[in-house]
Write an enzyme that holds these catalytic residues in place. Sequence first.
Site, mmCIF file in Angstrom:
data_model
loop_
_atom_site.group_PDB
_atom_site.id
_atom_site.type_symbol
_atom_site.label_atom_id
_atom_site.label_comp_id
_atom_site.label_asym_id
_atom_site.label_seq_id
_atom_site.Cartn_x
_atom_site.Cartn_y
_atom_site.Cartn_z
ATOM 1 N N HIS A 71 23.238 -49.959 14.252
ATOM 2 C CA HIS A 71 23.717 -48.585 14.129
ATOM 3 C C HIS A 71 24.388 -48.151 15.422
ATOM 4 O O HIS A 71 24.087 -48.665 16.501
ATOM 5 C CB HIS A 71 22.581 -47.622 13.756
ATOM 6 C CG HIS A 71 21.602 -47.358 14.869
ATOM 7 N ND1 HIS A 71 21.790 -46.381 15.811
ATOM 8 C CD2 HIS A 71 20.419 -47.945 15.176
ATOM 9 C CE1 HIS A 71 20.779 -46.374 16.657
ATOM 10 N NE2 HIS A 71 19.929 -47.315 16.292
ATOM 11 N N CYS A 72 25.340 -47.213 15.299
ATOM 12 C CA CYS A 72 26.002 -46.651 16.464
ATOM 13 C C CYS A 72 25.612 -45.183 16.544
ATOM 14 O O CYS A 72 24.535 -44.791 16.127
ATOM 15 C CB CYS A 72 27.504 -46.858 16.383
ATOM 16 S SG CYS A 72 28.254 -46.119 14.916
ATOM 17 N N MET A 73 26.498 -44.336 17.039
ATOM 18 C CA MET A 73 26.172 -42.929 17.222
ATOM 19 C C MET A 73 25.943 -42.205 15.899
ATOM 20 O O MET A 73 25.096 -41.335 15.794
ATOM 21 C CB MET A 73 27.307 -42.238 17.979
ATOM 22 C CG MET A 73 27.413 -42.654 19.425
ATOM 23 S SD MET A 73 26.094 -41.973 20.419
ATOM 24 C CE MET A 73 26.548 -40.241 20.429
ATOM 25 N N SER A 89 33.183 -45.060 15.921
ATOM 26 C CA SER A 89 32.148 -44.171 16.342
ATOM 27 C C SER A 89 31.494 -44.617 17.618
ATOM 28 O O SER A 89 31.438 -45.724 17.912
ATOM 29 C CB SER A 89 31.067 -44.025 15.348
ATOM 30 O OG SER A 89 30.404 -45.130 15.241
#
Length: 488
Positions: free
Chosen positions: A29-31, A488
């Site tokens: 996952h990112c932001m 993102s």
Amino acid sequence: MAPENKNRATAAAILPLVGGARNIDSIAHCMTRLRLGLKDRTLVQDEALKALPAVLGVVEDDTYQIVLGPGTVARVAPEFEALMAEETSQPPLTAAELAHRGAELKAARKQRNATPFKLFLRRIANIFVPLIPALIGCGIIAGLNGLLVNLGRLTGVTPALAAIASGFMALIAVFVGFNTAKEFGGTPILGGAVASIIVFAGVAKITVFGQTLAPGQGGVLGALGAALLAVYVERWCRHWVPEALDVLITPTLTVLLSGLVTLYGLMFLAGEVSTGIGHGANWLLDNTGAFAGLVLGGLFLPLVMLGLHQALIPIHTTLIEQQGYTVLLPILAMAGAGQVGCAVAVYLRARRNGSLRNTIKSALPAGLLGVGEPLIYGVSLPLGRPFVTACVGGAAGGAFVGLFSMLGDKVGSTAIGPSGWALFPLLQGNHGLGTTVAIYAGGLLTGYVVGFLATYYFGFTRQSLTDLNASPSPTEPAAPKPMEPAHS
């Protein structure tokens, strides 16, 4: 419902809609996004997934990305991984089911925007995006510390805050090296080991091209190059070194050869490039501030659509490392202001289009905080001309901030990631916080107003406005949630 139960419920709702745990190769996952590597894309139920209350949109790129928003994704991802572990512990699929899935594996997977250049930019983004939370946290602490120093308050605490804020930046090259090796298929710790040479104080005893090296010279660009070199040296060693000696010789040669090239070449070259970036950004804003701001603010939304904005991430990071803040991000953030002004104008002009107005109402708060993709992909871009007028608003806001930079009042951000109102805690400039905040706020206001006026008066033809207001009434179901672009 307790927060942990809510997050687990979200994860539990998502998992079967992406084909279950056995359809997932990887999870990250990112932001804002849950990124899944899928075995069989055809097993995903897109419409049902987008209909979930917690899902803001989905993106199909090199991974399947489910947009959950900042904060939420960091809480849902661990629950999702736990549910995957539970599901995979159950009895495996039957031979017939496996054969069926194997026959369809990757059959329907598409390569969207898969040009070599864009794929390279994505890999660069994958190196720096995991660093953004630390940049934001340390940036806010640095801003708080600066405020306390200026006010003369809590002087006994400010040295500790300075150490907390600066520690990560002092070693950011090591993290870049680690992530670079990981992204390009090497051993991450070896990439970090080679990159750590750049920040070692002892390099001050080494002379290259008649100049004494300085600790940190070359910064994140040098670390990226050093770790990338280490990846290729490691691959070469793995190919030629006998297996019995691999554990001894491969890491030794990787660090030694890459380290020597880093010391006697990369640090100097990357240092020159980094210095050039800093001087270039300052010269651009000092001499052509209003025009540069107009161009950067006006073109940022198209850059995001094309995925080319990812090329700016190392530049932002280099400027933060050199000067303590990036002067480019506040200008680029004006693109979001133009988009917000555009959305408000569309809301007022589309009085009879309940579906579109509902989309705007749900996406506008996120747009004010700098998350503009729902407005772009759900409002302005599908309408065509409003996307252009949103860019006009961004150009006006960028020109406003750029003009003050040309007059000597620089506005910068101590971290990358947030924009819109979320950027206020990260602002820093060369003439005090009050001036910096006022200029940035003025830029946002300019972007809002110009984006609104340009869209309200020039965003529609008479026919397009008629068609827009002939759409379903507010009592009919709202339009599906908009999708986000691959970043993102």
